[in-house]
Design a protein around this motif. Sequence first.
Motif, PDB file in Angstrom:
ATOM      1  N   ARG A 211       0.774  -1.014  -0.073  1.00  0.00           N
ATOM      2  CA  ARG A 211       0.195   0.007  -0.117  1.00  0.00           C
ATOM      3  C   ARG A 211       0.841   1.288   0.002  1.00  0.00           C
ATOM      4  O   ARG A 211       0.608   2.111  -0.548  1.00  0.00           O
ATOM      5  CB  ARG A 211      -0.994  -0.162   1.036  1.00  0.00           C
ATOM      6  N   VAL A 212       1.859   1.341   0.784  1.00  0.00           N
ATOM      7  CA  VAL A 212       2.844   2.351   0.940  1.00  0.00           C
ATOM      8  C   VAL A 212       3.458   2.646  -0.475  1.00  0.00           C
ATOM      9  O   VAL A 212       3.763   3.718  -1.084  1.00  0.00           O
ATOM     10  CB  VAL A 212       3.631   2.389   2.122  1.00  0.00           C
ATOM     11  N   ILE A 213       3.927   1.525  -0.954  1.00  0.00           N
ATOM     12  CA  ILE A 213       4.846   1.718  -2.406  1.00  0.00           C
ATOM     13  C   ILE A 213       3.854   2.003  -3.456  1.00  0.00           C
ATOM     14  O   ILE A 213       4.215   2.930  -4.297  1.00  0.00           O
ATOM     15  CB  ILE A 213       5.291   0.338  -2.620  1.00  0.00           C
ATOM     16  N   PHE A 227      16.166  -0.231  -0.802  1.00  0.00           N
ATOM     17  CA  PHE A 227      15.944  -0.809   0.583  1.00  0.00           C
ATOM     18  C   PHE A 227      17.202  -1.429   1.393  1.00  0.00           C
ATOM     19  O   PHE A 227      17.760  -2.277   0.318  1.00  0.00           O
ATOM     20  CB  PHE A 227      14.772  -1.650   0.713  1.00  0.00           C
ATOM     21  N   VAL A 228      17.657  -1.209   2.315  1.00  0.00           N
ATOM     22  CA  VAL A 228      18.719  -1.903   2.853  1.00  0.00           C
ATOM     23  C   VAL A 228      18.426  -3.365   3.241  1.00  0.00           C
ATOM     24  O   VAL A 228      17.375  -3.426   3.851  1.00  0.00           O
ATOM     25  CB  VAL A 228      19.331  -1.273   4.061  1.00  0.00           C
ATOM     26  N   CYS A 229      18.942  -4.159   2.674  1.00  0.00           N
ATOM     27  CA  CYS A 229      18.592  -5.608   2.836  1.00  0.00           C
ATOM     28  C   CYS A 229      19.773  -6.677   2.907  1.00  0.00           C
ATOM     29  O   CYS A 229      20.672  -6.454   2.515  1.00  0.00           O
ATOM     30  CB  CYS A 229      18.071  -6.339   1.537  1.00  0.00           C
ATOM     31  N   HIS A 230      19.499  -7.559   3.873  1.00  0.00           N
ATOM     32  CA  HIS A 230      20.335  -8.559   4.004  1.00  0.00           C
ATOM     33  C   HIS A 230      20.679  -9.418   2.691  1.00  0.00           C
ATOM     34  O   HIS A 230      19.616  -9.646   1.896  1.00  0.00           O
ATOM     35  CB  HIS A 230      19.935  -9.694   5.158  1.00  0.00           C
ATOM     36  N   PRO A 231      21.882  -9.676   2.585  1.00  0.00           N
ATOM     37  CA  PRO A 231      22.340 -10.470   1.204  1.00  0.00           C
ATOM     38  C   PRO A 231      21.451 -11.723   0.873  1.00  0.00           C
ATOM     39  O   PRO A 231      20.960 -12.121  -0.153  1.00  0.00           O
ATOM     40  CB  PRO A 231      23.617 -10.634   1.243  1.00  0.00           C
ATOM     41  N   GLY A 232      20.915 -12.573   2.041  1.00  0.00           N
ATOM     42  CA  GLY A 232      20.186 -13.536   1.820  1.00  0.00           C
ATOM     43  C   GLY A 232      18.732 -13.445   2.468  1.00  0.00           C
ATOM     44  O   GLY A 232      18.146 -14.353   2.543  1.00  0.00           O
ATOM     45  N   ALA A 233      18.315 -12.100   2.390  1.00  0.00           N
ATOM     46  CA  ALA A 233      16.958 -11.834   2.910  1.00  0.00           C
ATOM     47  C   ALA A 233      15.754 -12.643   2.272  1.00  0.00           C
ATOM     48  O   ALA A 233      15.912 -12.364   0.763  1.00  0.00           O
ATOM     49  CB  ALA A 233      16.728 -10.475   2.978  1.00  0.00           C
ATOM     50  N   ALA A 234      14.791 -13.297   2.739  1.00  0.00           N
ATOM     51  CA  ALA A 234      13.628 -13.802   2.276  1.00  0.00           C
ATOM     52  C   ALA A 234      12.574 -13.861   3.291  1.00  0.00           C
ATOM     53  O   ALA A 234      12.762 -13.823   4.507  1.00  0.00           O
ATOM     54  CB  ALA A 234      14.217 -15.371   1.921  1.00  0.00           C
ATOM     55  N   LEU A 235      11.458 -13.742   2.718  1.00  0.00           N
ATOM     56  CA  LEU A 235      10.306 -13.824   3.597  1.00  0.00           C
ATOM     57  C   LEU A 235       9.556 -15.060   3.528  1.00  0.00           C
ATOM     58  O   LEU A 235       9.361 -15.417   2.290  1.00  0.00           O
ATOM     59  CB  LEU A 235       9.406 -12.529   3.228  1.00  0.00           C
ATOM     60  N   HIS A 236       8.918 -15.577   4.847  1.00  0.00           N
ATOM     61  CA  HIS A 236       8.428 -16.729   4.693  1.00  0.00           C
ATOM     62  C   HIS A 236       6.817 -16.299   4.502  1.00  0.00           C
ATOM     63  O   HIS A 236       5.940 -16.515   5.249  1.00  0.00           O
ATOM     64  CB  HIS A 236       8.436 -17.493   5.962  1.00  0.00           C
ATOM     65  N   VAL A 283       7.365   1.524 -10.330  1.00  0.00           N
ATOM     66  CA  VAL A 283       8.395   1.808  -9.467  1.00  0.00           C
ATOM     67  C   VAL A 283       9.588   0.686  -9.627  1.00  0.00           C
ATOM     68  O   VAL A 283       9.288  -0.345  -9.808  1.00  0.00           O
ATOM     69  CB  VAL A 283       7.859   1.815  -7.973  1.00  0.00           C
ATOM     70  N   GLU A 284      10.690   0.762  -9.596  1.00  0.00           N
ATOM     71  CA  GLU A 284      11.737   0.173  -9.314  1.00  0.00           C
ATOM     72  C   GLU A 284      12.368   0.123  -8.106  1.00  0.00           C
ATOM     73  O   GLU A 284      13.014   1.021  -7.354  1.00  0.00           O
ATOM     74  CB  GLU A 284      13.189   0.484 -10.366  1.00  0.00           C
ATOM     75  N   LEU A 285      12.263  -0.828  -7.383  1.00  0.00           N
ATOM     76  CA  LEU A 285      12.537  -1.328  -6.031  1.00  0.00           C
ATOM     77  C   LEU A 285      14.025  -2.395  -5.952  1.00  0.00           C
ATOM     78  O   LEU A 285      14.011  -3.139  -6.862  1.00  0.00           O
ATOM     79  CB  LEU A 285      11.749  -2.127  -5.083  1.00  0.00           C
ATOM     80  N   VAL A 286      15.076  -1.683  -5.284  1.00  0.00           N
ATOM     81  CA  VAL A 286      16.219  -2.317  -5.453  1.00  0.00           C
ATOM     82  C   VAL A 286      16.740  -2.424  -4.082  1.00  0.00           C
ATOM     83  O   VAL A 286      17.066  -1.743  -3.109  1.00  0.00           O
ATOM     84  CB  VAL A 286      17.250  -1.181  -6.069  1.00  0.00           C
ATOM     85  N   PRO A 287      17.216  -3.807  -3.915  1.00  0.00           N
ATOM     86  CA  PRO A 287      17.904  -4.139  -2.645  1.00  0.00           C
ATOM     87  C   PRO A 287      19.247  -3.918  -2.754  1.00  0.00           C
ATOM     88  O   PRO A 287      20.150  -4.001  -3.411  1.00  0.00           O
ATOM     89  CB  PRO A 287      17.795  -5.763  -2.546  1.00  0.00           C
ATOM     90  N   VAL A 288      19.927  -3.069  -1.513  1.00  0.00           N
ATOM     91  CA  VAL A 288      21.110  -2.585  -1.204  1.00  0.00           C
ATOM     92  C   VAL A 288      21.654  -3.133  -0.092  1.00  0.00           C
ATOM     93  O   VAL A 288      21.112  -3.452   1.023  1.00  0.00           O
ATOM     94  CB  VAL A 288      21.225  -1.474  -1.754  1.00  0.00           C
ATOM     95  N   THR A 289      22.967  -2.955   0.114  1.00  0.00           N
ATOM     96  CA  THR A 289      23.600  -2.951   1.245  1.00  0.00           C
ATOM     97  C   THR A 289      23.595  -1.795   2.240  1.00  0.00           C
ATOM     98  O   THR A 289      23.731  -0.695   1.443  1.00  0.00           O
ATOM     99  CB  THR A 289      25.040  -3.706   1.365  1.00  0.00           C
ATOM    100  N   ALA A 303      14.351   8.575   0.905  1.00  0.00           N
ATOM    101  CA  ALA A 303      14.509   8.746   2.481  1.00  0.00           C
ATOM    102  C   ALA A 303      12.833   8.542   2.782  1.00  0.00           C
ATOM    103  O   ALA A 303      12.816   7.955   3.849  1.00  0.00           O
ATOM    104  CB  ALA A 303      15.199   9.708   2.941  1.00  0.00           C
ATOM    105  N   ILE A 304      12.092   9.122   2.141  1.00  0.00           N
ATOM    106  CA  ILE A 304      10.591   9.431   2.475  1.00  0.00           C
ATOM    107  C   ILE A 304       9.803   8.010   2.527  1.00  0.00           C
ATOM    108  O   ILE A 304       9.254   7.566   3.282  1.00  0.00           O
ATOM    109  CB  ILE A 304      10.010  10.655   1.832  1.00  0.00           C
ATOM    110  N   VAL A 305      10.253   7.482   1.426  1.00  0.00           N
ATOM    111  CA  VAL A 305       9.652   6.029   1.236  1.00  0.00           C
ATOM    112  C   VAL A 305      10.030   5.164   2.441  1.00  0.00           C
ATOM    113  O   VAL A 305       9.168   4.362   2.929  1.00  0.00           O
ATOM    114  CB  VAL A 305       9.809   5.391   0.068  1.00  0.00           C
TER     115      VAL A 305
END
Length: 352
Positions: A211-213, A227-236, A283-289, A303-305
């Motif tokens: 909804r926010v995105i 978004f700052v993500c763990h390199p192995g991040a995954a959601l169950h 939108v383009e969502l990008v995982p980064v460190t 920053a706002i998102v």
Amino acid sequence: MANHVVDGANGFVASHLIGALVARGDSVIALARASEEVVRRKVSDALATLHLNPDLAKKVQFRTFSLGDPALGTAAPDVFAEPCTYWHSAALITFFPRREAELHAVNVVGSANAVTAFTRHAKPGSRYVHVSTAYQNGTTHSRTLEQWPEYGHPSEFRNDYEHSKRAAEVALSQTGLARKSVVLVTRLGVMVGHSGTGRALSDLGLYDFLRVIALFARRTPGERVRFVCHPGAALHLTPVDGTVDRMLALADGPLDRPVRHLVPAVAVPVTDLFAAISAHLPVELVPVTAEDVEAEPFTRFEAIVNMRCKFTSPYLRHEYEFESRADAQPPPVTPRILDLLISWYVREGLPE
């Protein structure tokens, strides 16, 4: 015909559980603070989601209740007139700060009140099922086992909700129900909609993030958001239909393993989740460190998102491993199911 009592009956999981129970011919007493009309509508909607007859909602018996009352605010002898399976699903779910006292009152004290009422009034042969969350593991980096937890300091959790769910499990482990082996704790993953259609009557978890995105993507299309993500991040991600199937099977079976993780064996990588969202929203969502952001700071828009997603984004920064057995694992969310979940919500679930 088995007898069931389900509290928090207007909730996402509970309404689908009740629908599945009445569809198989069981007797269900639904407990909720919400009105009978609301509960029946939620159960009817859940039945439709499960491809079952919505009119079966008329078979549900309704009672008002309050977790703040050790007698649950209702005539307990009436609710527990027959041996039953009691499903404690009611909970306050919020990640907002400064709600610690309210979360404790509902999720910890309220859970204790439910146990008290069951212990005093339930007939021999009854069972108690406590619906919890796999994320009561907090910020631990080790594998989370299917066992009773130990106390954890609030600083060990991402939010007060997680801490309250851990505290409720710890308290339950010290009761006579646990010693008598008549209790089952079902720890759920990130609940999502139906695996066959994507339909989801929920605004929590993944859907709050979507909804926010969507809000920002539609206002300013074509932007990149990191978004700052763990390199192995995954959601169950856990479809509600598979979850209800597993809950019913476990509750009907032996209670020799009182704590069970109802999470798929294979989680959804955050990279796949971001790609699926970007395929349906402008939108383009990008995982980064964190190092990437330090080298190239967030833009004002990013920053706002990120600030608006501050209750979801912490879950992207960890890698989780939950012990689970095959009999408790809902089917995994495949790329096709993931696309269904996101496309349905973007098409049907987002506010205009």
